[in-house]
Design a protein around this motif. Structure first.
Motif, PDB file in Angstrom:
ATOM      1  N   GLU A 138      51.000  43.215  51.446  1.00 23.33           N
ATOM      2  CA  GLU A 138      50.069  42.998  50.322  1.00 23.33           C
ATOM      3  C   GLU A 138      48.636  42.913  50.835  1.00 23.33           C
ATOM      4  O   GLU A 138      48.388  42.344  51.906  1.00 23.33           O
ATOM      5  CB  GLU A 138      50.350  41.638  49.641  1.00 23.33           C
ATOM      6  N   TRP A 139      47.718  43.420  50.017  1.00 22.84           N
ATOM      7  CA  TRP A 139      46.285  43.247  50.330  1.00 22.84           C
ATOM      8  C   TRP A 139      45.841  41.926  49.735  1.00 22.84           C
ATOM      9  O   TRP A 139      45.967  41.703  48.534  1.00 22.84           O
ATOM     10  CB  TRP A 139      45.471  44.410  49.775  1.00 22.84           C
ATOM     11  N   VAL A 140      45.349  41.023  50.558  1.00 26.80           N
ATOM     12  CA  VAL A 140      45.055  39.661  50.081  1.00 26.80           C
ATOM     13  C   VAL A 140      43.610  39.247  50.396  1.00 26.80           C
ATOM     14  O   VAL A 140      43.030  39.663  51.399  1.00 26.80           O
ATOM     15  CB  VAL A 140      46.027  38.617  50.706  1.00 26.80           C
ATOM     16  N   ASP A 141      43.078  38.397  49.512  1.00 28.05           N
ATOM     17  CA  ASP A 141      41.742  37.828  49.732  1.00 28.05           C
ATOM     18  C   ASP A 141      41.787  36.828  50.861  1.00 28.05           C
ATOM     19  O   ASP A 141      42.842  36.271  51.166  1.00 28.05           O
ATOM     20  CB  ASP A 141      41.266  37.116  48.456  1.00 28.05           C
ATOM     21  N   GLY A 142      40.626  36.546  51.414  1.00 22.08           N
ATOM     22  CA  GLY A 142      40.556  35.555  52.487  1.00 22.08           C
ATOM     23  C   GLY A 142      39.987  34.249  51.989  1.00 22.08           C
ATOM     24  O   GLY A 142      39.950  33.989  50.776  1.00 22.08           O
ATOM     25  N   THR A 143      39.517  33.448  52.924  1.00 17.81           N
ATOM     26  CA  THR A 143      38.908  32.181  52.531  1.00 17.81           C
ATOM     27  C   THR A 143      37.415  32.200  52.873  1.00 17.81           C
ATOM     28  O   THR A 143      36.821  31.196  53.165  1.00 17.81           O
ATOM     29  CB  THR A 143      39.577  31.007  53.263  1.00 17.81           C
ATOM     30  N   GLY A 144      36.842  33.338  52.846  1.00 16.29           N
ATOM     31  CA  GLY A 144      35.428  33.527  53.144  1.00 16.29           C
ATOM     32  C   GLY A 144      35.251  34.983  53.497  1.00 16.29           C
ATOM     33  O   GLY A 144      36.248  35.737  53.466  1.00 16.29           O
ATOM     34  N   VAL A 145      34.033  35.390  53.770  1.00 15.34           N
ATOM     35  CA  VAL A 145      33.835  36.786  54.148  1.00 15.34           C
ATOM     36  C   VAL A 145      32.984  36.887  55.405  1.00 15.34           C
ATOM     37  O   VAL A 145      32.209  35.994  55.723  1.00 15.34           O
ATOM     38  CB  VAL A 145      33.140  37.619  53.040  1.00 15.34           C
ATOM     39  N   THR A 146      33.185  37.983  56.098  1.00 14.86           N
ATOM     40  CA  THR A 146      32.303  38.303  57.217  1.00 14.86           C
ATOM     41  C   THR A 146      31.522  39.556  56.828  1.00 14.86           C
ATOM     42  O   THR A 146      32.081  40.493  56.249  1.00 14.86           O
ATOM     43  CB  THR A 146      33.100  38.464  58.537  1.00 14.86           C
ATOM     44  N   ARG A 147      30.205  39.545  57.087  1.00 16.47           N
ATOM     45  CA  ARG A 147      29.354  40.679  56.712  1.00 16.47           C
ATOM     46  C   ARG A 147      29.211  41.601  57.910  1.00 16.47           C
ATOM     47  O   ARG A 147      28.922  41.150  59.011  1.00 16.47           O
ATOM     48  CB  ARG A 147      27.970  40.201  56.296  1.00 16.47           C
ATOM     49  N   ASN A 148      29.411  42.862  57.660  1.00 14.03           N
ATOM     50  CA  ASN A 148      29.340  43.875  58.700  1.00 14.03           C
ATOM     51  C   ASN A 148      27.971  44.553  58.593  1.00 14.03           C
ATOM     52  O   ASN A 148      27.688  45.225  57.605  1.00 14.03           O
ATOM     53  CB  ASN A 148      30.496  44.858  58.455  1.00 14.03           C
ATOM     54  N   ILE A 149      27.128  44.343  59.594  1.00 16.33           N
ATOM     55  CA  ILE A 149      25.738  44.818  59.535  1.00 16.33           C
ATOM     56  C   ILE A 149      25.538  46.025  60.458  1.00 16.33           C
ATOM     57  O   ILE A 149      26.014  46.036  61.591  1.00 16.33           O
ATOM     58  CB  ILE A 149      24.771  43.682  59.993  1.00 16.33           C
ATOM     59  N   ASN A 150      24.818  47.004  59.971  1.00 11.68           N
ATOM     60  CA  ASN A 150      24.505  48.200  60.756  1.00 11.68           C
ATOM     61  C   ASN A 150      23.423  47.865  61.799  1.00 11.68           C
ATOM     62  O   ASN A 150      22.308  47.521  61.421  1.00 11.68           O
ATOM     63  CB  ASN A 150      24.014  49.279  59.769  1.00 11.68           C
ATOM     64  N   PRO A 151      23.728  47.967  63.087  1.00 12.56           N
ATOM     65  CA  PRO A 151      22.731  47.605  64.101  1.00 12.56           C
ATOM     66  C   PRO A 151      21.556  48.576  64.194  1.00 12.56           C
ATOM     67  O   PRO A 151      20.535  48.248  64.788  1.00 12.56           O
ATOM     68  CB  PRO A 151      23.534  47.596  65.411  1.00 12.56           C
ATOM     69  N   SER A 152      21.695  49.767  63.599  1.00 16.26           N
ATOM     70  CA  SER A 152      20.564  50.717  63.565  1.00 16.26           C
ATOM     71  C   SER A 152      19.606  50.374  62.437  1.00 16.26           C
ATOM     72  O   SER A 152      18.471  50.842  62.404  1.00 16.26           O
ATOM     73  CB  SER A 152      21.065  52.148  63.324  1.00 16.26           C
TER      74      SER A 152
END
Ligand code: ADP
Length: 482
Positions: A12-26
């Motif tokens: 199953e695809w499940v929600d987490g207990t927070g999020v991590t943001r993925n930032i473009n280093p360029s």
């Protein structure tokens, strides 16, 4: 609102207990995505799902495994441009490097699809009358796969593919900094037809998801790639665990590129530029020590500097760029710290090392070359993991070899020479897991073992058919037919 990419637990695809943001280093204004973070309880659920799925998957037919791995390979390869772009956007390696890495991931799955069909055992006579002895290999159980940010799809691929091939079930924890490629790979694996629970994705921090994996009694083995400091912690936790987890560690490098007087100068410069600066120097196989004998030293430094002046450092997605940005602020701070350490130690910063401004805000650092370096300086002993290399002068081949081996690491090494005698001697006497001749220290095939010695690696080799040493356990069965 941006959609959050979910974790995959028990099918199953499940929600987490927070999020991590993925930032473009360029371009730090560009958010690649937000990814659900698993907590301890979700990681435990993933482990439980993998445990429940193990008995059936470990007895699945080679055909089932071949089909799943082959489907994964086909989808990765057919989407390599798109996935390569995602990878370059989140990690900062150039687009061609990103696409190349994705292609490698696809090839790895194809290789292990084939390996699933080549599973075999041995049967032989016993030393005792009438008995039969059989030797077979079985999957180990639930394996925890913990990966770093510098190869966001290839390293997960070279752990997930053999894990599934040999009948293990998986909890995969990608690096928090670059969850995008790992998530895309998880979607592909989820679509491959494998039963629920066989493969689970848990994005999250090392201290929560990683720690839960290394301590949990239902995880049979941990395959880790990352820093030496974390590797040591993992080793200690695995040994201390009640089930004495099997573990495999791939860690740092301080890889020497030896350039001898009789080297082809052009070849040597290309090996140095590629090994030290491509992928922004963020490879455990990067050539960070350039050990150069006296007769060619000045010519080599001049030619390398000229070549470095032509390197275009810019947005990883722009065409023609040779070197993308550093992955994030904390890695950039580390690179800058080592540039200062090098200067304070008395090395000459011969070229580069400047922060660069580009159209978009990013972590742009000009590749840096130190000269007048000795092998005892910290910049020659500690892994910097950035576009920084130092040139160490050696009197002759013997001294160069001694310097090359004088390190706590032993992952990759290379010699540039036109002499068969020195090439052969170096291959035999270099204390590293992978030795190159007239090639960069980085850049390896996918069908042969990868790994090192000393502080670089611990445990069985990864990749190629050698991967089965880690992902299987051997059983010896005796039968008395009566
Ligand atoms: P780097 O960030 O330089 O690649 P790390 O060793 O810090 O090296 O990270 C490699 C991987 O190990 C990452 O996925 C990270 O989240 C994970 N990790 C970090 N600390 C731990 C830990 N205590 N237990 C398990 N995994 C960890």
């Amino acid at each position: 609102m941006t959609a959050v990419f979910k974790n995959f637990i028990g099918g199953e695809w499940v929600d987490g207990t927070g999020v991590t943001r993925n930032i473009n280093p360029s371009n730090t204004n560009d958010v690649v995505g937000e990814y659900a973070k698993a907590d301890k309880a979700q990681t435990e659920k993933a482990i439980a799902a993998a445990k429940a799925a193990f008995p059936a998957w470990s007895r699945s037919t080679p055909q089932e495994r071949y089909d799943a791995l082959n489907r994964i390979s086909a989808e990765i390869l057919s989407r390599k441009e798109e996935l390569g772009r995602l990878l370059a956007r989140e990690e900062g390696k150039t687009l061609p490097e990103g696409i190349g890495e994705v292609a490698r991931a696809g090839q790895i799955f194809a290789f292990f699809a084939g390996e699933a069909l080549r599973l075999s055992g041995e049967k032989g006579p016993s030393v005792r009358p009438n008995l039969e002895v059989e030797i077979s290999r079985e999957g180990v159980g639930v394996v925890g796969l913990i990966t770093p940010w510098n190869f966001p799809i290839a390293i997960p691929a070279w752990k997930i593919a053999p894990a599934l091939c040999y009948g293990n079930t998986v909890v995969f924890k990608p690096a928090e900094l670059v969850p995008g490629s790992g998530h895309a790979l998880a979607e592909i694996v989820a679509r491959s037809g494998i039963p629920a629970g066989v493969f689970n994705l848990a994005v999250g921090s090392g201290s929560v998801v990683g720690q839960t994996l290394i301590e949990h009694p239902d995880v049979a083995a941990i395959s880790f790639t990352g820093s030496v400091a974390t590797g040591r912690k993992i080793a200690q936790a695995c040994v201390a665990s009640s089930n004495m987890k099997k573990f495999q560690l791939e860690m740092g490098g301080k890889n020497p590129l030896v350039v001898l007087d009789d080297a082809d100068l052009k070849v040597a410069v290309e090996c140095a530029v590629n090994g030290a600066y491509f992928s922004t120097g963020q490879r455990c196989t990067a050539s960070s020590r350039l050990i150069v004998t006296e007769g060619i030293h000045d010519r080599f430094v001049d030619a390398l500097t000229e070549r470095m002046k032509g390197l275009l450092v810019d947005d990883a997605l722009k065409s023609g760029v040779h070197v993308g940005p550093v992955v994030d602020q904390s890695q950039l701070d580390q690179d800058l710290r080592y540039l200062k350490i090098g200067k304070d130690e008395g090395a000459t910063l011969h070229w580069g090392g400047e922060l660069l401004n580009r159209e978009t805000p990013g972590f742009y650092l000009q590749p840096a070359l130190f000269t007048n370096t000795t092998n005892s300086m910290r910049i020659a002993r500690e892994e910097i993991f950035g576009p920084v290399a130092c040139v160490i002068r050696a009197k002759n081949y013997e001294e160069a070899l001694g310097i090359a081996n004088d390190t706590d690491f032993g992952l990759a090494s290379s010699v540039c020479t036109t002499s068969l005698k020195y090439a052969s001697h170096f291959k035999r006497n270099s204390e590293s897991g992978m030795v190159m001749v007239n090639l960069p220290t980085a850049g390896v095939d996918y069908h042969v073992p990868f790994g090192g010695r000393k502080g670089s690696s611990y445990g069985a080799r990864e990749q190629g058919s050698y991967a089965r040493e880690f992902y299987t356990t051997v059983k010896t069965a005796y039968t008395n037919p009566g």
